[in-house]
Design a protein around this motif. Structure first.
Motif, PDB file in Angstrom:
ATOM      1  N   GLY A 105       0.795  -1.223   0.000  1.00 15.70           N
ATOM      2  CA  GLY A 105       0.000   0.000   0.000  1.00 15.70           C
ATOM      3  C   GLY A 105       0.827   1.273   0.000  1.00 15.70           C
ATOM      4  O   GLY A 105       0.377   2.314  -0.490  1.00 15.70           O
ATOM      5  N   LYS A 106       2.021   1.227   0.559  1.00 11.82           N
ATOM      6  CA  LYS A 106       2.881   2.409   0.662  1.00 11.82           C
ATOM      7  C   LYS A 106       3.390   2.819  -0.715  1.00 11.82           C
ATOM      8  O   LYS A 106       3.798   1.983  -1.518  1.00 11.82           O
ATOM      9  CB  LYS A 106       4.056   2.096   1.590  1.00 11.82           C
ATOM     10  CG  LYS A 106       4.970   3.284   1.860  1.00 11.82           C
ATOM     11  CD  LYS A 106       6.045   2.881   2.855  1.00 11.82           C
ATOM     12  CE  LYS A 106       6.949   4.055   3.202  1.00 11.82           C
ATOM     13  NZ  LYS A 106       7.984   3.665   4.194  1.00 11.82           N
ATOM     14  N   LYS A 107       3.354   4.116  -0.987  1.00  7.07           N
ATOM     15  CA  LYS A 107       3.831   4.656  -2.251  1.00  7.07           C
ATOM     16  C   LYS A 107       5.015   5.591  -1.987  1.00  7.07           C
ATOM     17  O   LYS A 107       4.913   6.498  -1.150  1.00  7.07           O
ATOM     18  CB  LYS A 107       2.721   5.434  -2.968  1.00  7.07           C
ATOM     19  CG  LYS A 107       1.447   4.608  -3.229  1.00  7.07           C
ATOM     20  CD  LYS A 107       1.710   3.477  -4.205  1.00  7.07           C
ATOM     21  CE  LYS A 107       0.460   2.678  -4.530  1.00  7.07           C
ATOM     22  NZ  LYS A 107       0.046   1.760  -3.472  1.00  7.07           N
ATOM     23  N   VAL A 108       6.134   5.346  -2.683  1.00  5.94           N
ATOM     24  CA  VAL A 108       7.335   6.159  -2.524  1.00  5.94           C
ATOM     25  C   VAL A 108       7.781   6.626  -3.905  1.00  5.94           C
ATOM     26  O   VAL A 108       8.115   5.805  -4.772  1.00  5.94           O
ATOM     27  CB  VAL A 108       8.468   5.370  -1.825  1.00  5.94           C
ATOM     28  CG1 VAL A 108       9.701   6.253  -1.642  1.00  5.94           C
ATOM     29  CG2 VAL A 108       8.002   4.845  -0.470  1.00  5.94           C
ATOM     30  N   LEU A 109       7.772   7.938  -4.108  1.00  4.90           N
ATOM     31  CA  LEU A 109       8.049   8.535  -5.412  1.00  4.90           C
ATOM     32  C   LEU A 109       9.183   9.542  -5.299  1.00  4.90           C
ATOM     33  O   LEU A 109       9.356  10.178  -4.259  1.00  4.90           O
ATOM     34  CB  LEU A 109       6.795   9.241  -5.953  1.00  4.90           C
ATOM     35  CG  LEU A 109       5.458   8.517  -5.799  1.00  4.90           C
ATOM     36  CD1 LEU A 109       4.320   9.419  -6.261  1.00  4.90           C
ATOM     37  CD2 LEU A 109       5.458   7.209  -6.564  1.00  4.90           C
ATOM     38  N   GLN A 110       9.928   9.713  -6.384  1.00  7.59           N
ATOM     39  CA  GLN A 110      10.958  10.753  -6.427  1.00  7.59           C
ATOM     40  C   GLN A 110      10.438  11.926  -7.240  1.00  7.59           C
ATOM     41  O   GLN A 110       9.771  11.754  -8.262  1.00  7.59           O
ATOM     42  CB  GLN A 110      12.246  10.223  -7.051  1.00  7.59           C
ATOM     43  CG  GLN A 110      13.385  11.249  -7.036  1.00  7.59           C
ATOM     44  CD  GLN A 110      14.672  10.715  -7.641  1.00  7.59           C
ATOM     45  OE1 GLN A 110      14.860   9.507  -7.744  1.00  7.59           O
ATOM     46  NE2 GLN A 110      15.554  11.613  -8.051  1.00  7.59           N
ATOM     47  N   ALA A 111      10.750  13.143  -6.784  1.00  6.59           N
ATOM     48  CA  ALA A 111      10.319  14.359  -7.477  1.00  6.59           C
ATOM     49  C   ALA A 111      11.420  15.406  -7.368  1.00  6.59           C
ATOM     50  O   ALA A 111      12.369  15.257  -6.589  1.00  6.59           O
ATOM     51  CB  ALA A 111       9.011  14.875  -6.876  1.00  6.59           C
ATOM     52  N   ASP A 112      11.291  16.460  -8.151  1.00  5.47           N
ATOM     53  CA  ASP A 112      12.176  17.620  -8.048  1.00  5.47           C
ATOM     54  C   ASP A 112      11.363  18.777  -7.490  1.00  5.47           C
ATOM     55  O   ASP A 112      10.290  19.101  -8.017  1.00  5.47           O
ATOM     56  CB  ASP A 112      12.737  18.008  -9.423  1.00  5.47           C
ATOM     57  CG  ASP A 112      13.839  17.068  -9.876  1.00  5.47           C
ATOM     58  OD1 ASP A 112      14.401  16.355  -9.013  1.00  5.47           O
ATOM     59  OD2 ASP A 112      14.135  17.045 -11.081  1.00  5.47           O
ATOM     60  N   TRP A 113      11.865  19.385  -6.437  1.00  2.89           N
ATOM     61  CA  TRP A 113      11.170  20.522  -5.833  1.00  2.89           C
ATOM     62  C   TRP A 113      12.097  21.734  -5.851  1.00  2.89           C
ATOM     63  O   TRP A 113      13.096  21.773  -5.166  1.00  2.89           O
ATOM     64  CB  TRP A 113      10.767  20.181  -4.392  1.00  2.89           C
ATOM     65  CG  TRP A 113      10.008  21.275  -3.703  1.00  2.89           C
ATOM     66  CD1 TRP A 113       8.999  22.025  -4.220  1.00  2.89           C
ATOM     67  CD2 TRP A 113      10.216  21.747  -2.371  1.00  2.89           C
ATOM     68  NE1 TRP A 113       8.541  22.928  -3.295  1.00  2.89           N
ATOM     69  CE2 TRP A 113       9.272  22.780  -2.144  1.00  2.89           C
ATOM     70  CE3 TRP A 113      11.093  21.388  -1.352  1.00  2.89           C
ATOM     71  CZ2 TRP A 113       9.200  23.470  -0.940  1.00  2.89           C
ATOM     72  CZ3 TRP A 113      11.017  22.055  -0.147  1.00  2.89           C
ATOM     73  CH2 TRP A 113      10.070  23.094   0.052  1.00  2.89           C
ATOM     74  N   ARG A 114      11.757  22.666  -6.720  1.00  2.00           N
ATOM     75  CA  ARG A 114      12.530  23.898  -6.859  1.00  2.00           C
ATOM     76  C   ARG A 114      14.022  23.607  -7.049  1.00  2.00           C
ATOM     77  O   ARG A 114      14.890  24.223  -6.429  1.00  2.00           O
ATOM     78  CB  ARG A 114      12.314  24.802  -5.655  1.00  2.00           C
ATOM     79  CG  ARG A 114      10.836  25.122  -5.424  1.00  2.00           C
ATOM     80  CD  ARG A 114      10.630  26.186  -4.393  1.00  2.00           C
ATOM     81  NE  ARG A 114       9.209  26.461  -4.197  1.00  2.00           N
ATOM     82  CZ  ARG A 114       8.721  27.558  -3.628  1.00  2.00           C
ATOM     83  NH1 ARG A 114       9.559  28.483  -3.170  1.00  2.00           N
ATOM     84  NH2 ARG A 114       7.430  27.731  -3.490  1.00  2.00           N
ATOM     85  N   GLY A 115      14.299  22.617  -7.898  1.00  2.00           N
ATOM     86  CA  GLY A 115      15.673  22.314  -8.253  1.00  2.00           C
ATOM     87  C   GLY A 115      16.383  21.310  -7.368  1.00  2.00           C
ATOM     88  O   GLY A 115      17.543  20.984  -7.624  1.00  2.00           O
ATOM     89  N   ARG A 116      15.716  20.779  -6.351  1.00  2.00           N
ATOM     90  CA  ARG A 116      16.357  19.780  -5.486  1.00  2.00           C
ATOM     91  C   ARG A 116      15.543  18.494  -5.501  1.00  2.00           C
ATOM     92  O   ARG A 116      14.312  18.532  -5.527  1.00  2.00           O
ATOM     93  CB  ARG A 116      16.491  20.298  -4.052  1.00  2.00           C
ATOM     94  CG  ARG A 116      15.173  20.529  -3.339  1.00  2.00           C
ATOM     95  CD  ARG A 116      15.319  21.073  -1.930  1.00  2.00           C
ATOM     96  NE  ARG A 116      15.901  20.110  -1.011  1.00  2.00           N
ATOM     97  CZ  ARG A 116      15.933  20.293   0.306  1.00  2.00           C
ATOM     98  NH1 ARG A 116      15.426  21.400   0.841  1.00  2.00           N
ATOM     99  NH2 ARG A 116      16.473  19.391   1.081  1.00  2.00           N
ATOM    100  N   PRO A 117      16.217  17.340  -5.494  1.00  2.00           N
ATOM    101  CA  PRO A 117      15.478  16.076  -5.476  1.00  2.00           C
ATOM    102  C   PRO A 117      14.871  15.811  -4.101  1.00  2.00           C
ATOM    103  O   PRO A 117      15.509  16.051  -3.071  1.00  2.00           O
ATOM    104  CB  PRO A 117      16.554  15.036  -5.806  1.00  2.00           C
ATOM    105  CG  PRO A 117      17.837  15.658  -5.369  1.00  2.00           C
ATOM    106  CD  PRO A 117      17.676  17.139  -5.544  1.00  2.00           C
ATOM    107  N   VAL A 118      13.643  15.331  -4.091  1.00  2.00           N
ATOM    108  CA  VAL A 118      12.942  15.004  -2.845  1.00  2.00           C
ATOM    109  C   VAL A 118      12.224  13.675  -3.020  1.00  2.00           C
ATOM    110  O   VAL A 118      12.075  13.162  -4.130  1.00  2.00           O
ATOM    111  CB  VAL A 118      11.923  16.100  -2.437  1.00  2.00           C
ATOM    112  CG1 VAL A 118      12.624  17.431  -2.185  1.00  2.00           C
ATOM    113  CG2 VAL A 118      10.826  16.253  -3.493  1.00  2.00           C
ATOM    114  N   ILE A 119      11.770  13.131  -1.888  1.00  2.00           N
ATOM    115  CA  ILE A 119      10.975  11.903  -1.879  1.00  2.00           C
ATOM    116  C   ILE A 119       9.569  12.244  -1.395  1.00  2.00           C
ATOM    117  O   ILE A 119       9.403  12.923  -0.381  1.00  2.00           O
ATOM    118  CB  ILE A 119      11.588  10.846  -0.934  1.00  2.00           C
ATOM    119  CG1 ILE A 119      13.009  10.487  -1.361  1.00  2.00           C
ATOM    120  CG2 ILE A 119      10.711   9.600  -0.885  1.00  2.00           C
ATOM    121  CD1 ILE A 119      13.092   9.784  -2.677  1.00  2.00           C
ATOM    122  N   LEU A 120       8.560  11.762  -2.119  1.00  4.27           N
ATOM    123  CA  LEU A 120       7.163  11.875  -1.700  1.00  4.27           C
ATOM    124  C   LEU A 120       6.705  10.516  -1.196  1.00  4.27           C
ATOM    125  O   LEU A 120       6.888   9.506  -1.890  1.00  4.27           O
ATOM    126  CB  LEU A 120       6.274  12.327  -2.859  1.00  4.27           C
ATOM    127  CG  LEU A 120       6.515  13.736  -3.407  1.00  4.27           C
ATOM    128  CD1 LEU A 120       5.656  13.970  -4.643  1.00  4.27           C
ATOM    129  CD2 LEU A 120       6.216  14.790  -2.351  1.00  4.27           C
TER     130      LEU A 120
END
Length: 387
Positions: A105-120
């Motif tokens: 059920g857990k969802k782990v995604l990678q994104a870019d936030w204002r030029g820095r990589p983050v995990i959602l």
């Protein structure tokens, strides 16, 4: 006639014998099938216990984008809120990059936030999976503006106690506490409640700003929360953790990481009001910053002492019933109850799961003498010994 009767009399025992043999054969076949089925069920259960992700849902970009699109529709409809929603759903400053994994059920995604990589991250896919407290339903007409703050405090404190086993004052709720009441207050309350039902988010909220070994919370949108992106360890790496760009040799890097692991253990054992137990120690649950600080990036299985005691204190018939992943207790056969006190430690598990990999074989470095290498191996063996 007599001959017929005699033949019939002779034939019946033969028929009964054949029927008996068929029954015995059928019974043996049935027993073999049942035994074979039991073996496969047990094997599958053991596999799932050792590798719970084997039946995980397949992680795809298409589904991940659909999940975030649904999140944004709920935001635009006023059902949820969060300080990252505008960047994700309107301004385009928080952009999806790739799916990392789905697990139970857990969802782990990678994104870019204002030029820095983050995990959602989120424990569940859909916002509707988190039910709001019943008291909020009574406030539907005014958008939740009339929701009493004292009752909200009690609800959030109750969720914290359920997740962590801790009694907390309102002033220590940190990122769990919503902002000022405005047009989106009802969405804020619903989002708060969805986050409060996620143990990892609650724990990271409590550690926010207090630990160099835990990732800081960067914000949230509805039931998804963001933390810094750090490359996780893996048993497939030669040194367990990626050392790309390290300006020093592997032996020195391993030394720095080992010292940071020891600091993490000391910190989690001593620096909070209750000891923090790590019950799932493996390279994948940790990452290394550029300065070689170890960070626990997955703390779904980390528990403060009160919650740990509650988890361990179960019925048992032997010590093996008292093992909760990497956290062990002992079975008291007089009352068939597991002891509430953990009998192994964070240090023992780190020595077993991390240090043993580093120091059980010779480090190829002239900077470490053979005698020191042998002492390290002996120390790690002694540390990892459950006795």
């Amino acid at each position: 006639m007599a001959m017929a009767q005699t033949a019939g009399a002779r034939g019946r025992p033969g028929q009964c014998g054949r029927c008996g043999r068929r029954w015995r054969c059928g019974r043996r076949t049935l027993v073999a099938c049942v035994a074979w089925t039991v073996v496969w069920v047990l094997a599958a259960a053991l596999l799932l216990r050792a590798h719970p992700g084997v039946l995980s849902e397949r992680c795809t970009d298409e589904k991940s984008r659909r999940i975030l699109a649904a999140l944004c529709r709920d935001y635009q409809g006023g059902a949820l809120a969060g300080d990252l929603c505008e960047d994700l759903c309107v301004a385009g400053r928080l952009q999806y990059r790739r799916c990392l994994y789905y697990e139970r059920g857990k969802k782990v995604l990678q994104a870019d936030w204002r030029g820095r990589p983050v995990i959602l991250k989120s424990k569940e896919e859909a916002f509707s999976s988190f039910r709001p407290p019943g008291l909020m339903e009574d406030q539907a007409e005014d958008g939740g503006q009339g929701f009493p703050e004292a009752e909200l405090l009690l609800l959030v404190a109750g969720e914290v106690k359920s997740a962590l086993g801790l009694e907390l004052a309102a002033g220590s709720l940190g990122p769990l506490w919503p902002g000022r009441r405005g047009a989106r207050w009802r969405g804020q309350l619903a989002s708060l409640w969805s986050l409060a039902q996620q143990e990892e988010f609650v724990l990271l909220s409590m550690l926010h700003g207090l630990s160099p070994h835990a990732p800081p919370l960067l914000g949230s949108c509805g039931h998804f929360y963001a933390v810094e992106y750090l490359a996780a360890g893996s048993p497939h790496h030669r040194a367990l953790f990626p050392l790309d760009g390290a300006s020093r040799g592997q032996a020195q890097a391993v030394s720095d990481m080992a010292l940071s692991f020891l600091d993490l253990v000391r910190h989690f054992d001593n620096d909070f009001s209750h000891r923090l137990h790590l019950c799932d120690v493996k390279p994948e649950n940790f990452a290394i910053r550029r300065d070689f600080t170890v960070v626990a990036i997955d703390v779904d299985m980390a528990f403060f002492e009160p919650k740990m005691r509650e988890i361990l204190e179960q019925n048992c018939t032997g010590d093996e019933d008292c093992n909760f992943f990497d956290c062990f207790s002992k079975c008291d056969l007089r009352v068939n109850k597991c002891g509430a006190q953990r009998v192994n430690s964070n240090l023992q598990v780190v020595c077993d799961k991390i240090f043993r990999h580093w120091f059980s074989s010779t480090l190829q470095s002239s900077a470490i003498s053979f005698q020191l290498q042998r002492q390290l191996r002996e120390a790690v063996q002694e540390c990892a010994d459950p006795g």
